[in-house]
Design a protein around this motif. Sequence first.
Motif, PDB file in Angstrom:
ATOM      1  N   ALA A   1     -18.967 -76.560  93.889  1.00  0.00           N
ATOM      2  CA  ALA A   1     -18.506 -76.017  92.611  1.00  0.00           C
ATOM      3  C   ALA A   1     -17.765 -77.063  91.798  1.00  0.00           C
ATOM      4  O   ALA A   1     -18.062 -77.280  90.608  1.00  0.00           O
ATOM      5  CB  ALA A   1     -17.605 -74.804  92.856  1.00  0.00           C
ATOM      6  N   PHE A   2     -16.813 -77.744  92.418  1.00  0.00           N
ATOM      7  CA  PHE A   2     -16.029 -78.734  91.673  1.00  0.00           C
ATOM      8  C   PHE A   2     -16.847 -79.993  91.380  1.00  0.00           C
ATOM      9  O   PHE A   2     -16.669 -80.617  90.332  1.00  0.00           O
ATOM     10  CB  PHE A   2     -14.753 -79.082  92.435  1.00  0.00           C
ATOM     11  CG  PHE A   2     -13.710 -78.010  92.366  1.00  0.00           C
ATOM     12  CD1 PHE A   2     -13.088 -77.700  91.162  1.00  0.00           C
ATOM     13  CD2 PHE A   2     -13.361 -77.290  93.496  1.00  0.00           C
ATOM     14  CE1 PHE A   2     -12.131 -76.693  91.088  1.00  0.00           C
ATOM     15  CE2 PHE A   2     -12.397 -76.286  93.428  1.00  0.00           C
ATOM     16  CZ  PHE A   2     -11.787 -75.985  92.223  1.00  0.00           C
ATOM     17  N   GLY A   3     -17.745 -80.357  92.301  1.00  0.00           N
ATOM     18  CA  GLY A   3     -18.618 -81.491  92.027  1.00  0.00           C
ATOM     19  C   GLY A   3     -19.535 -81.215  90.848  1.00  0.00           C
ATOM     20  O   GLY A   3     -19.769 -82.090  90.003  1.00  0.00           O
ATOM     21  N   SER A   4     -20.050 -79.987  90.774  1.00  0.00           N
ATOM     22  CA  SER A   4     -20.909 -79.601  89.653  1.00  0.00           C
ATOM     23  C   SER A   4     -20.124 -79.576  88.351  1.00  0.00           C
ATOM     24  O   SER A   4     -20.598 -80.043  87.303  1.00  0.00           O
ATOM     25  CB  SER A   4     -21.518 -78.222  89.919  1.00  0.00           C
ATOM     26  OG  SER A   4     -22.230 -78.211  91.135  1.00  0.00           O
ATOM     27  N   LEU A   5     -18.906 -79.036  88.398  1.00  0.00           N
ATOM     28  CA  LEU A   5     -18.060 -79.004  87.201  1.00  0.00           C
ATOM     29  C   LEU A   5     -17.720 -80.418  86.743  1.00  0.00           C
ATOM     30  O   LEU A   5     -17.641 -80.692  85.538  1.00  0.00           O
ATOM     31  CB  LEU A   5     -16.787 -78.213  87.496  1.00  0.00           C
ATOM     32  CG  LEU A   5     -15.896 -77.864  86.304  1.00  0.00           C
ATOM     33  CD1 LEU A   5     -16.664 -77.044  85.268  1.00  0.00           C
ATOM     34  CD2 LEU A   5     -14.657 -77.101  86.775  1.00  0.00           C
ATOM     35  N   PHE A   6     -17.533 -81.309  87.689  1.00  0.00           N
ATOM     36  CA  PHE A   6     -17.290 -82.719  87.389  1.00  0.00           C
ATOM     37  C   PHE A   6     -18.455 -83.312  86.596  1.00  0.00           C
ATOM     38  O   PHE A   6     -18.258 -83.969  85.561  1.00  0.00           O
ATOM     39  CB  PHE A   6     -17.073 -83.471  88.704  1.00  0.00           C
ATOM     40  CG  PHE A   6     -17.163 -84.963  88.611  1.00  0.00           C
ATOM     41  CD1 PHE A   6     -16.265 -85.699  87.844  1.00  0.00           C
ATOM     42  CD2 PHE A   6     -18.135 -85.649  89.320  1.00  0.00           C
ATOM     43  CE1 PHE A   6     -16.338 -87.082  87.780  1.00  0.00           C
ATOM     44  CE2 PHE A   6     -18.219 -87.027  89.271  1.00  0.00           C
ATOM     45  CZ  PHE A   6     -17.322 -87.747  88.500  1.00  0.00           C
ATOM     46  N   MET A   7     -19.679 -83.067  87.047  1.00  0.00           N
ATOM     47  CA  MET A   7     -20.845 -83.615  86.359  1.00  0.00           C
ATOM     48  C   MET A   7     -21.072 -82.965  84.998  1.00  0.00           C
ATOM     49  O   MET A   7     -21.379 -83.642  84.016  1.00  0.00           O
ATOM     50  CB  MET A   7     -22.088 -83.461  87.238  1.00  0.00           C
ATOM     51  CG  MET A   7     -22.085 -84.328  88.484  1.00  0.00           C
ATOM     52  SD  MET A   7     -23.665 -84.307  89.363  1.00  0.00           S
ATOM     53  CE  MET A   7     -23.722 -82.603  89.910  1.00  0.00           C
ATOM     54  N   VAL A   8     -20.916 -81.643  84.941  1.00  0.00           N
ATOM     55  CA  VAL A   8     -21.180 -80.931  83.688  1.00  0.00           C
ATOM     56  C   VAL A   8     -20.162 -81.310  82.614  1.00  0.00           C
ATOM     57  O   VAL A   8     -20.527 -81.604  81.469  1.00  0.00           O
ATOM     58  CB  VAL A   8     -21.169 -79.401  83.917  1.00  0.00           C
ATOM     59  CG1 VAL A   8     -21.310 -78.662  82.589  1.00  0.00           C
ATOM     60  CG2 VAL A   8     -22.285 -78.998  84.869  1.00  0.00           C
ATOM     61  N   SER A   9     -18.881 -81.314  82.974  1.00  0.00           N
ATOM     62  CA  SER A   9     -17.861 -81.681  81.993  1.00  0.00           C
ATOM     63  C   SER A   9     -17.982 -83.153  81.609  1.00  0.00           C
ATOM     64  O   SER A   9     -17.718 -83.525  80.464  1.00  0.00           O
ATOM     65  CB  SER A   9     -16.459 -81.383  82.541  1.00  0.00           C
ATOM     66  OG  SER A   9     -16.237 -82.055  83.773  1.00  0.00           O
ATOM     67  N   GLY A  10     -18.416 -83.986  82.562  1.00  0.00           N
ATOM     68  CA  GLY A  10     -18.658 -85.389  82.241  1.00  0.00           C
ATOM     69  C   GLY A  10     -19.785 -85.558  81.243  1.00  0.00           C
ATOM     70  O   GLY A  10     -19.719 -86.403  80.342  1.00  0.00           O
ATOM     71  N   ARG A  11     -20.808 -84.733  81.386  1.00  0.00           N
ATOM     72  CA  ARG A  11     -21.911 -84.787  80.423  1.00  0.00           C
ATOM     73  C   ARG A  11     -21.436 -84.349  79.043  1.00  0.00           C
ATOM     74  O   ARG A  11     -21.806 -84.955  78.033  1.00  0.00           O
ATOM     75  CB  ARG A  11     -23.060 -83.901  80.895  1.00  0.00           C
ATOM     76  CG  ARG A  11     -24.257 -83.942  79.954  1.00  0.00           C
ATOM     77  CD  ARG A  11     -25.422 -83.158  80.493  1.00  0.00           C
ATOM     78  NE  ARG A  11     -26.572 -83.276  79.620  1.00  0.00           N
ATOM     79  CZ  ARG A  11     -27.764 -82.736  79.863  1.00  0.00           C
ATOM     80  NH1 ARG A  11     -27.948 -82.047  80.980  1.00  0.00           N
ATOM     81  NH2 ARG A  11     -28.758 -82.882  79.015  1.00  0.00           N
ATOM     82  N   ARG A  12     -20.628 -83.301  78.981  1.00  0.00           N
ATOM     83  CA  ARG A  12     -20.096 -82.851  77.692  1.00  0.00           C
ATOM     84  C   ARG A  12     -19.220 -83.941  77.065  1.00  0.00           C
ATOM     85  O   ARG A  12     -19.230 -84.144  75.852  1.00  0.00           O
ATOM     86  CB  ARG A  12     -19.278 -81.573  77.866  1.00  0.00           C
ATOM     87  CG  ARG A  12     -20.074 -80.360  78.308  1.00  0.00           C
ATOM     88  CD  ARG A  12     -21.033 -79.887  77.240  1.00  0.00           C
ATOM     89  NE  ARG A  12     -21.637 -78.617  77.623  1.00  0.00           N
ATOM     90  CZ  ARG A  12     -22.729 -78.487  78.356  1.00  0.00           C
ATOM     91  NH1 ARG A  12     -23.359 -79.567  78.791  1.00  0.00           N
ATOM     92  NH2 ARG A  12     -23.211 -77.290  78.652  1.00  0.00           N
ATOM     93  N   TYR A  13     -18.471 -84.642  77.905  1.00  0.00           N
ATOM     94  CA  TYR A  13     -17.630 -85.734  77.417  1.00  0.00           C
ATOM     95  C   TYR A  13     -18.493 -86.811  76.759  1.00  0.00           C
ATOM     96  O   TYR A  13     -18.161 -87.325  75.681  1.00  0.00           O
ATOM     97  CB  TYR A  13     -16.835 -86.320  78.581  1.00  0.00           C
ATOM     98  CG  TYR A  13     -15.924 -87.461  78.221  1.00  0.00           C
ATOM     99  CD1 TYR A  13     -14.665 -87.219  77.683  1.00  0.00           C
ATOM    100  CD2 TYR A  13     -16.305 -88.783  78.455  1.00  0.00           C
ATOM    101  CE1 TYR A  13     -13.818 -88.271  77.369  1.00  0.00           C
ATOM    102  CE2 TYR A  13     -15.463 -89.837  78.145  1.00  0.00           C
ATOM    103  CZ  TYR A  13     -14.220 -89.582  77.601  1.00  0.00           C
ATOM    104  OH  TYR A  13     -13.380 -90.622  77.286  1.00  0.00           O
ATOM    105  N   SER A  14     -19.616 -87.134  77.387  1.00  0.00           N
ATOM    106  CA  SER A  14     -20.528 -88.120  76.815  1.00  0.00           C
ATOM    107  C   SER A  14     -21.150 -87.609  75.522  1.00  0.00           C
ATOM    108  O   SER A  14     -21.366 -88.369  74.566  1.00  0.00           O
ATOM    109  CB  SER A  14     -21.623 -88.470  77.827  1.00  0.00           C
ATOM    110  OG  SER A  14     -21.076 -89.100  78.966  1.00  0.00           O
ATOM    111  N   GLU A  15     -21.449 -86.307  75.482  1.00  0.00           N
ATOM    112  CA  GLU A  15     -22.030 -85.726  74.273  1.00  0.00           C
ATOM    113  C   GLU A  15     -21.031 -85.724  73.112  1.00  0.00           C
ATOM    114  O   GLU A  15     -21.427 -85.890  71.956  1.00  0.00           O
ATOM    115  CB  GLU A  15     -22.515 -84.300  74.565  1.00  0.00           C
ATOM    116  CG  GLU A  15     -23.735 -84.260  75.465  1.00  0.00           C
ATOM    117  CD  GLU A  15     -24.105 -82.856  75.899  1.00  0.00           C
ATOM    118  OE1 GLU A  15     -23.243 -81.948  75.783  1.00  0.00           O
ATOM    119  OE2 GLU A  15     -25.244 -82.653  76.345  1.00  0.00           O
TER     120      GLU A  15
END
Length: 308
Positions: free
Chosen positions: A187-201
Amino acid sequence: MSAPPGYVDDQRYSPRTARGKLQIGLLVKAVRPRQMIKNLMVLAAPFATGELLEPQVLIKAAVAVIAFSAAAAGIYLLNDVIDASADRTHPTKRLRPVASGSLSAQRAIAASVLLLVVGELMSFLGTPRLAVVVAVYAQLQIVYCLWLRRQPVVDICLVATGFVLRVVAGAASAEVPLSSWLLFATAFGSLFMVSGRRYSEINLRDQKGRSSRASLDRYSSSYLRFVWSSSAIMSILAYLLWSSQNLSQKRPLYSGLAATMFIIAILRYALDIDRGGAGAPEDIAFSDRALQALALLWLVATTVAVYL
């Protein structure tokens, strides 16, 4: 001597056949085959328990992977139809078949419904619990596409939930125990990747002055940095707790090596995020050689710790 009209290399063809093959090719492109690597997370629970190589478990896990792949492909098509107008303003998403106009919305929706039905029917070949998990995944993602994608925080949590449900599906299909710490790490690993993608966006939006995600307007880069950095820490802690309870007593040296590779991989991915280059996780997975090497070393070490 040229072939007569209606023939290519002495084989008869028709414009209808050619159009049919083109549409199939466009549908395959639209369901994003590269993203299907995510569905291998279905194998996580059977692998972690050391039962993946048992024939019955392997067959059930494979069924779960296929069922989730079909359901996810159906969601991608639905998402592309809903996002078509916004995707046309994105530098890369505008090339998607639906956004570019090469694949009609009607065909995409029809294929989406068919794939969702196939995914649910396939899940019944596993266990009733797998069918429930796939149905919950499909319903959550449909609600996400139609409404919740515009709700900040909820949107990234729902995307992360999709990864968690993949792990749950593997355990439900193979009927193996599921560690709560493994779920937390996922769960936290997935949230890490998803929020990181939003940060890049957000960085891309600031550079280009436009965005294809309405929810980004309610985020700030500092908030998303807080989310992905906090999630990275929580993911590492949850993984270490899972590893200490499930691996260390068997092969402490290899479980320690696997944990080290996991932590370094998180730090490496965080570097990509900090640079603003963390797009789709599958793109990084296929392009970052260092991450690939770390993943391979983690897999080897974990396999030894679990199976030998």
